[in-house]
Scaffold this active site. Structure first.
Site, short mmCIF file in Angstrom:
data_model
loop_
_atom_site.label_atom_id
_atom_site.label_comp_id
_atom_site.label_asym_id
_atom_site.label_seq_id
_atom_site.Cartn_x
_atom_site.Cartn_y
_atom_site.Cartn_z
N GLU A 290 -0.27 14.11 -18.76
CA GLU A 290 -1.55 14.39 -19.43
C GLU A 290 -1.15 15.27 -20.91
OE1 GLU A 290 -3.67 18.58 -18.79
OE2 GLU A 290 -4.42 17.06 -17.20
N LYS B 254 1.36 16.65 -8.77
CA LYS B 254 0.43 17.25 -9.95
C LYS B 254 1.35 17.83 -11.21
CE LYS B 254 -3.56 19.08 -11.51
NZ LYS B 254 -3.31 20.30 -12.24
#
Length: 288
Positions: free
Chosen positions: A168, A161
């Site tokens: 991102e 993550k």
């Protein structure tokens, strides 16, 4: 399956609803909002052994204190899932501490933001095969088809993550720089129209681009958004790990530094970052 959910905010509340919609029984607890129980003690008492408790609260001290308290309240054979954005090293340490009392632990990276209730959540989990198998029905209810991975052993979920969030950062920065360059041109480009067109057939199309097009439709110049963007910490962790492992990560590093710069100036590209963070995660924005 019966599960306890600690934290009923933007993510946890919607996750609890999605699980209930799939037929699971969820006992929720939140300190700052209405919930089925009023304390962690009541939450644990409401669950039958072997219990599963999912923590969906901010990383850092809130998670640290919650897991430490659950370590005292739970019994051997119970299981804790941390779905917050915890540092993977903290997750390894917490899992080892819980294992001393024969309590299982899973670190679950969760992506999906405020849209997860409808679209599902991408789940990246770390932990033992046995622990993950116990919670698999919950993972399958939360994730869309193909959106779940048992990434590896303890710590692998939050490490994955972390890298996801680093990527991102880079993607948002690229869209932001392209937007700013289009606006700077003397050719009178229809910037909202150009961005909207990129959604169809283009190699740069993505969900983030969809969100950007939507933000520009509502406010073509993003005039009401201040070009200021916080960082949650995962971008910093990603860059730190890249340095430690000797992996070049120039785009992610530059995107992180751009966020630092946003706190000193007000460039157009950081308005894009702020607008996207609000659109996909419900993060607050600073207004003019």
């Amino acid at each position: 399956m019966k599960i306890g959910m600690v934290g009923l905010g933007r993510m946890g509340g919607n996750m609890a609803t999605r699980l209930r919609n799939a037929g699971h029984q969820v006992i929720g607890y939140a300190r700052t909002s209405a919930s089925e129980v009023n304390s962690l003690e009541e939450l644990v008492a409401a669950l039958s052994p072997p219990r599963v408790v999912w923590s969906m609260i901010p990383a850092g001290d809130p998670t640290e204190q919650t897991i430490a308290r659950l370590r005292d309240l739970l019994q051997a054979g119970d299981l804790v899932v941390d779905g917050g954005n915890s540092n993977f090293r903290d997750s390894i340490r917490r899992g080892e501490s819980l294992a001393e009392r024969s309590i299982g632990f899973i670190d679950a990276g969760v992506s999906g933001g405020i849209w997860g209730l409808e679209n599902g959540y991408c789940l990246m989990v770390g932990g033992s095969d046995d622990d993950v198998a116990r919670v698999l029905p919950v993972f399958e209810a939360l994730a869309p088809p193909g959106g779940y991975v048992h990434a590896g052993r303890l710590g692998a979920g939050h490490f994955t993550k972390m890298v996801h969030n680093g990527i991102e950062y880079g993607l948002m920065e690229s869209y932001a720089e392209g937007y700013e360059l289009l606006r700077a041109s003397e050719l009178g480009i229809d910037v909202p129209g150009a961005v909207a067109a990129w959604r169809y057939g283009s190699v740069v199309r993505s969900w983030l681009l969809e969100l950007l097009a939507g933000a520009l439709q509502e406010d073509p110049g993003l005039a009401h958004i201040k070009g200021y963007a916080d960082d949650s910490g995962e971008g910093r962790w990603t860059v730190t790990e890249a340095v430690r492992l000797g992996v070049p990560a120039p785009a992610i590093s530059a995107a992180l530094y751009a966020r630092f710069a946003s706190r000193q100036t007000d460039p157009d590209r950081m308005k894009v970052i702020a607008a996207l963070r609000k659109a996909f995660g419900g993060h607050p924005i600073k207004t003019e």
